[in-house]
Scaffold this active site. Structure first.
Site, PDB file in Angstrom:
ATOM      1  N   GLY A 148      47.756 -17.929 -27.910  1.00 22.73           N
ATOM      2  CA  GLY A 148      47.053 -19.147 -27.510  1.00 22.73           C
ATOM      3  C   GLY A 148      47.025 -20.133 -28.660  1.00 22.73           C
ATOM      4  O   GLY A 148      47.135 -19.742 -29.833  1.00 22.73           O
ATOM      5  N   ALA A 149      46.904 -21.413 -28.307  1.00 24.12           N
ATOM      6  CA  ALA A 149      46.878 -22.454 -29.341  1.00 24.12           C
ATOM      7  C   ALA A 149      45.883 -23.551 -28.969  1.00 24.12           C
ATOM      8  O   ALA A 149      46.017 -24.687 -29.399  1.00 24.12           O
ATOM      9  CB  ALA A 149      48.278 -23.038 -29.526  1.00 24.12           C
ATOM     10  N   GLY A 150      44.883 -23.198 -28.174  1.00 24.43           N
ATOM     11  CA  GLY A 150      43.843 -24.170 -27.803  1.00 24.43           C
ATOM     12  C   GLY A 150      42.715 -24.159 -28.829  1.00 24.43           C
ATOM     13  O   GLY A 150      42.885 -23.685 -29.965  1.00 24.43           O
ATOM     14  N   GLY A 151      41.572 -24.681 -28.413  1.00 26.36           N
ATOM     15  CA  GLY A 151      40.436 -24.793 -29.326  1.00 26.36           C
ATOM     16  C   GLY A 151      39.991 -23.450 -29.883  1.00 26.36           C
ATOM     17  O   GLY A 151      39.694 -23.330 -31.083  1.00 26.36           O
ATOM     18  N   ALA A 152      39.950 -22.430 -29.032  1.00 23.47           N
ATOM     19  CA  ALA A 152      39.473 -21.113 -29.490  1.00 23.47           C
ATOM     20  C   ALA A 152      40.445 -20.517 -30.501  1.00 23.47           C
ATOM     21  O   ALA A 152      40.034 -19.932 -31.509  1.00 23.47           O
ATOM     22  CB  ALA A 152      39.303 -20.174 -28.290  1.00 23.47           C
ATOM     23  N   LYS A 200      34.667 -29.021 -26.134  1.00 24.58           N
ATOM     24  CA  LYS A 200      34.493 -28.733 -27.561  1.00 24.58           C
ATOM     25  C   LYS A 200      35.099 -29.805 -28.470  1.00 24.58           C
ATOM     26  O   LYS A 200      34.565 -30.080 -29.541  1.00 24.58           O
ATOM     27  CB  LYS A 200      35.078 -27.357 -27.893  1.00 24.58           C
ATOM     28  CG  LYS A 200      34.240 -26.220 -27.300  1.00 24.58           C
ATOM     29  CD  LYS A 200      34.772 -24.863 -27.715  1.00 24.58           C
ATOM     30  CE  LYS A 200      33.918 -23.754 -27.125  1.00 24.58           C
ATOM     31  NZ  LYS A 200      34.319 -22.423 -27.592  1.00 24.58           N
ATOM     32  N   ASP A 217      32.085 -20.188 -33.425  1.00 26.28           N
ATOM     33  CA  ASP A 217      32.993 -19.238 -32.763  1.00 26.28           C
ATOM     34  C   ASP A 217      33.680 -18.339 -33.787  1.00 26.28           C
ATOM     35  O   ASP A 217      33.898 -17.149 -33.544  1.00 26.28           O
ATOM     36  CB  ASP A 217      34.050 -19.982 -31.939  1.00 26.28           C
ATOM     37  CG  ASP A 217      33.511 -20.454 -30.595  1.00 26.28           C
ATOM     38  OD1 ASP A 217      32.491 -19.909 -30.132  1.00 26.28           O
ATOM     39  OD2 ASP A 217      34.112 -21.371 -30.011  1.00 26.28           O
ATOM     40  N   SER A 228      28.117 -18.782 -17.739  1.00 22.93           N
ATOM     41  CA  SER A 228      27.795 -18.495 -19.141  1.00 22.93           C
ATOM     42  C   SER A 228      26.687 -17.445 -19.256  1.00 22.93           C
ATOM     43  O   SER A 228      25.676 -17.487 -18.533  1.00 22.93           O
ATOM     44  CB  SER A 228      27.347 -19.769 -19.843  1.00 22.93           C
ATOM     45  OG  SER A 228      26.884 -19.445 -21.131  1.00 22.93           O
ATOM     46  N   ARG A 274      52.631 -26.965 -29.070  1.00 21.60           N
ATOM     47  CA  ARG A 274      51.206 -26.913 -29.412  1.00 21.60           C
ATOM     48  C   ARG A 274      50.950 -25.886 -30.519  1.00 21.60           C
ATOM     49  O   ARG A 274      50.130 -26.092 -31.406  1.00 21.60           O
ATOM     50  CB  ARG A 274      50.412 -26.544 -28.149  1.00 21.60           C
ATOM     51  CG  ARG A 274      49.014 -27.069 -28.154  1.00 21.60           C
ATOM     52  CD  ARG A 274      48.370 -26.861 -26.806  1.00 21.60           C
ATOM     53  NE  ARG A 274      46.968 -27.196 -26.849  1.00 21.60           N
ATOM     54  CZ  ARG A 274      46.090 -26.780 -25.954  1.00 21.60           C
ATOM     55  NH1 ARG A 274      46.481 -26.005 -24.950  1.00 21.60           N
ATOM     56  NH2 ARG A 274      44.832 -27.113 -26.055  1.00 21.60           N
ATOM     57  N   ASN A 290      52.351 -19.065 -28.191  1.00 19.20           N
ATOM     58  CA  ASN A 290      51.734 -19.877 -27.137  1.00 19.20           C
ATOM     59  C   ASN A 290      52.746 -20.278 -26.092  1.00 19.20           C
ATOM     60  O   ASN A 290      53.936 -20.423 -26.377  1.00 19.20           O
ATOM     61  CB  ASN A 290      51.097 -21.138 -27.743  1.00 19.20           C
ATOM     62  CG  ASN A 290      50.163 -21.828 -26.768  1.00 19.20           C
ATOM     63  OD1 ASN A 290      49.328 -21.182 -26.139  1.00 19.20           O
ATOM     64  ND2 ASN A 290      50.302 -23.135 -26.620  1.00 19.20           N
TER      65      ASN A 290
HETATM   66  P1  NAP Z   1      41.872 -24.242 -24.237  1.00 19.04           P
HETATM   67  O1  NAP Z   1      41.668 -25.141 -25.416  1.00 19.04           O
HETATM   68  O2  NAP Z   1      41.903 -24.818 -22.878  1.00 19.04           O
HETATM   69  O3  NAP Z   1      43.266 -23.460 -24.517  1.00 19.04           O
HETATM   70  C1  NAP Z   1      43.759 -22.610 -23.539  1.00 19.04           C
HETATM   71  C2  NAP Z   1      44.911 -21.782 -24.102  1.00 19.04           C
HETATM   72  O4  NAP Z   1      45.309 -20.853 -23.100  1.00 19.04           O
HETATM   73  C3  NAP Z   1      46.141 -22.586 -24.486  1.00 19.04           C
HETATM   74  O5  NAP Z   1      46.823 -21.943 -25.547  1.00 19.04           O
HETATM   75  C4  NAP Z   1      46.966 -22.507 -23.205  1.00 19.04           C
HETATM   76  O6  NAP Z   1      48.362 -22.633 -23.409  1.00 19.04           O
HETATM   77  C5  NAP Z   1      46.680 -21.085 -22.773  1.00 19.04           C
HETATM   78  N1  NAP Z   1      46.850 -20.918 -21.331  1.00 19.04           N
HETATM   79  C6  NAP Z   1      46.148 -21.475 -20.330  1.00 19.04           C
HETATM   80  N2  NAP Z   1      46.599 -21.072 -19.132  1.00 19.04           N
HETATM   81  C7  NAP Z   1      47.653 -20.257 -19.398  1.00 19.04           C
HETATM   82  C8  NAP Z   1      48.548 -19.504 -18.592  1.00 19.04           C
HETATM   83  N3  NAP Z   1      48.474 -19.521 -17.254  1.00 19.04           N
HETATM   84  N4  NAP Z   1      49.476 -18.745 -19.199  1.00 19.04           N
HETATM   85  C9  NAP Z   1      49.544 -18.723 -20.544  1.00 19.04           C
HETATM   86  N5  NAP Z   1      48.747 -19.407 -21.374  1.00 19.04           N
HETATM   87  C10 NAP Z   1      47.802 -20.157 -20.798  1.00 19.04           C
HETATM   88  O7  NAP Z   1      40.771 -23.075 -24.179  1.00 19.04           O
HETATM   89  P2  NAP Z   1      39.993 -22.429 -25.413  1.00 19.04           P
HETATM   90  O8  NAP Z   1      38.745 -23.202 -25.695  1.00 19.04           O
HETATM   91  O9  NAP Z   1      40.950 -22.240 -26.514  1.00 19.04           O
HETATM   92  O10 NAP Z   1      39.526 -21.017 -24.808  1.00 19.04           O
HETATM   93  C11 NAP Z   1      40.443 -19.951 -24.604  1.00 19.04           C
HETATM   94  C12 NAP Z   1      39.709 -18.712 -24.097  1.00 19.04           C
HETATM   95  O11 NAP Z   1      38.845 -18.192 -25.103  1.00 19.04           O
HETATM   96  C13 NAP Z   1      38.815 -18.982 -22.879  1.00 19.04           C
HETATM   97  O12 NAP Z   1      39.007 -17.929 -21.956  1.00 19.04           O
HETATM   98  C14 NAP Z   1      37.418 -18.953 -23.448  1.00 19.04           C
HETATM   99  O13 NAP Z   1      36.459 -18.538 -22.486  1.00 19.04           O
HETATM  100  C15 NAP Z   1      37.586 -17.898 -24.543  1.00 19.04           C
HETATM  101  N6  NAP Z   1      36.538 -18.020 -25.571  1.00 19.04           N
HETATM  102  C16 NAP Z   1      35.680 -16.981 -25.712  1.00 19.04           C
HETATM  103  C17 NAP Z   1      34.687 -17.052 -26.674  1.00 19.04           C
HETATM  104  C18 NAP Z   1      33.739 -15.897 -26.863  1.00 19.04           C
HETATM  105  O14 NAP Z   1      32.688 -16.082 -27.473  1.00 19.04           O
HETATM  106  N7  NAP Z   1      34.058 -14.726 -26.364  1.00 19.04           N
HETATM  107  C19 NAP Z   1      34.555 -18.195 -27.485  1.00 19.04           C
HETATM  108  C20 NAP Z   1      35.477 -19.237 -27.314  1.00 19.04           C
HETATM  109  C21 NAP Z   1      36.458 -19.145 -26.331  1.00 19.04           C
HETATM  110  P3  NAP Z   1      49.088 -24.074 -23.405  1.00 19.04           P
HETATM  111  O15 NAP Z   1      48.883 -24.649 -24.782  1.00 19.04           O
HETATM  112  O16 NAP Z   1      50.492 -23.733 -23.126  1.00 19.04           O
HETATM  113  O17 NAP Z   1      48.424 -24.878 -22.334  1.00 19.04           O
END
Ligand code: NAP
Length: 278
Positions: free
Chosen positions: A127-131, A65, A101, A14, A156, A151
Site C-alpha cells: 500500500g502507498a496511501g496515508g496509512a 486525514k 498511527d 469505528s 504512487r 502498491n
Molecule cells: P488510502 O489512503 O485510501 O490508501 C489505500 C491504499 O490501498 C492504496 O495504496 C491503494 O492503492 C490500496 N488499495 C485500495 N483498493 C485496492 C485494491 N482493490 N487492490 C489493491 N490495492 C488497493 O487508505 P489508508 O488511509 O492508507 O488506509 C489503508 C488501510 O489501513 C485501511 O483499511 C484503514 O482502515 C487501515 N488503517 C488501520 C489503522 C489501525 O489503527 N488499525 C490505522 C490507519 C489505517 P492505490 O494507490 O493503487 O489506489
C-alpha cells in the site's frame, strides 16, 4: 465536560468510541467521545461547527486525514512526514495536528511481536496511501534501514519513496511483489483491500523467511486472510486492532490530559463487539 470524537466518512464502524468511553468511565473523567459520520464534502463545515461547539479535538479517519493536516495551523513532525493527520486538537490559537498511527503501529509490534527484526532486515509495506506513508515514516524514525513499498499504482509507491527519502536516511523504494519478501523481517499490509493490486494468493508466503512477522492494519475481520495464511505458514502475526488501541492511547492523553487507565481490557471489549458484528 471535555468532548472529543472520531470523524470519518463512513465512521459508523469505528471502535474508537467504545475504547475511549471505556477509558473515560474507568478514569471517572467528565468527558465524552462521539462518533461523527459525515458526508465526504463536509469536513470543513464539520471542523468549524466542532470548534464553535467547544470540542477539545477529534480523531480523523478515512478519507479526511490529508484534509485534516491541511486544515491545521501547526503540525507535529511525524504528521508532516506522513502527509496526514489522525488527530486534531482545537486550541485558542488554532488547530494543532498530530499523527498517532505510527505510535499505534510500534505499540502493536512491541506487544505482539517484540522480537521483530526492524533495524537490520527489510520491511515490506503493501500500500502507498496515508496509512502506508505514516507507517513508513514511523518505521524509518524507529531506525528501519530498508523499506520496500509494493502498491497497485506503481507511481504512487515511487512518489511515496521520494517524499520519505527527503525526510529520512532509510533506503525506501518501490518494489515488485515477487521480489519483496527476500530476507524481509516484517511485512505490513497497509492497503485498503488486496495486496497492492495483486490477488492475496499471489503473495507466496512460502518464500518468506521463517522468522518474518506479518501485520495487517485491517482489523475486521481480526484475522484477515493474509494473517490466516501467515499463521498457517508458522509466522508470527500482529493484528490491526492492537494498532488501533495503540493509536488511541496518545490520542486520549491529548484530549483528556492524562494517559488512559491500564486496567481496562479494551481489547476484550473490542473483540466482543467485532464478534457481535460478524
Ligand atoms: P488510502 O489512503 O485510501 O490508501 C489505500 C491504499 O490501498 C492504496 O495504496 C491503494 O492503492 C490500496 N488499495 C485500495 N483498493 C485496492 C485494491 N482493490 N487492490 C489493491 N490495492 C488497493 O487508505 P489508508 O488511509 O492508507 O488506509 C489503508 C488501510 O489501513 C485501511 O483499511 C484503514 O482502515 C487501515 N488503517 C488501520 C489503522 C489501525 O489503527 N488499525 C490505522 C490507519 C489505517 P492505490 O494507490 O493503487 O489506489
Amino acid at each position: 465536560m471535555i468532548r472529543a470524537g472520531v470523524v470519518g466518512s463512513p465512521a459508523k464502524h469505528s471502535l474508537s468510541p467504545l475504547i475511549h468511553t471505556a477509558w473515560l468511565r474507568a478514569a471517572r473523567i467528565d468527558g465524552q467521545y462521539g462518533l461523527y459520520d459525515i458526508a465526504e464534502g463536509g469536513f470543513a463545515d464539520f471542523l468549524k461547527q466542532s470548534i464553535d461547539q467547544g470540542l477539545r479535538g477529534v480523531n480523523v479517519t478515512l478519507p479526511f486525514k490529508e484534509q485534516a493536516l491541511n486544515a491545521a495551523d501547526e503540525a507535529s513532525e511525524i504528521a508532516k512526514a506522513a502527509g496526514a493527520a489522525n488527530l486534531l486538537i482545537f486550541e485558542a490559537g488554532g488547530i494543532r495536528a498530530g499523527n498517532t498511527d505510527g505510535e499505534g503501529l510500534l505499540f502493536a509490534l512491541a506487544s505482539q511481536a517484540p522480537h521483530v527484526k526492524l533495524l537490520d532486515r527489510p520491511v515490506v509495506l503493501l500500500g502507498a496511501g496515508g496509512a502506508a506513508k505514516g507507517a513508513a515514516a514511523a518505521l524509518a524514525r524507529a531506525g528501519a534501514a530498508e523499506i520496500r513499498i509494493v502498491n497497485r499504482t506503481a507511481a504512487r509507491a515511487e512518489q511515496l519513496a521520494v517524499d520519505l527519502m527527503m525526510d529520512f536516511d532509510a533506503d525506501i523504494r518501490r518494489c515488485e511483489l515477487e521480489d519483496a519478501l527476500e530476507g524481509a523481517g516484517l511485512l505490513i499490509n497497509a492497503a485498503t483491500a488486496g495486496l497492492g493490486g495483486h490477488d492475496d494468493r499471489t503473495l507466496d508466503l512460502s518464500l518468506a523467511p521463517d522468522d518474518m512477522v506479518v501485520m495487517d492494519m485491517v482489523y475486521s475481520p481480526l484475522v484477515t486472510p493474509l494473517l490466516a495464511r501467515a499463521r498457517d505458514r508458522g509466522l508470527q502475526i500482529v493484528d490491526g486492532l492492537e494498532m488501533l488501541i495503540g493509536q488511541a492511547i496518545p490520542s486520549f492523553e491529548a484530549f483528556y490530559g492524562q494517559l488512559p487507565p491500564r486496567d481496562v481490557d479494551v481489547r476484550g471489549l473490542a473483540l466482543a463487539e467485532l464478534g457481535r458484528r460478524e
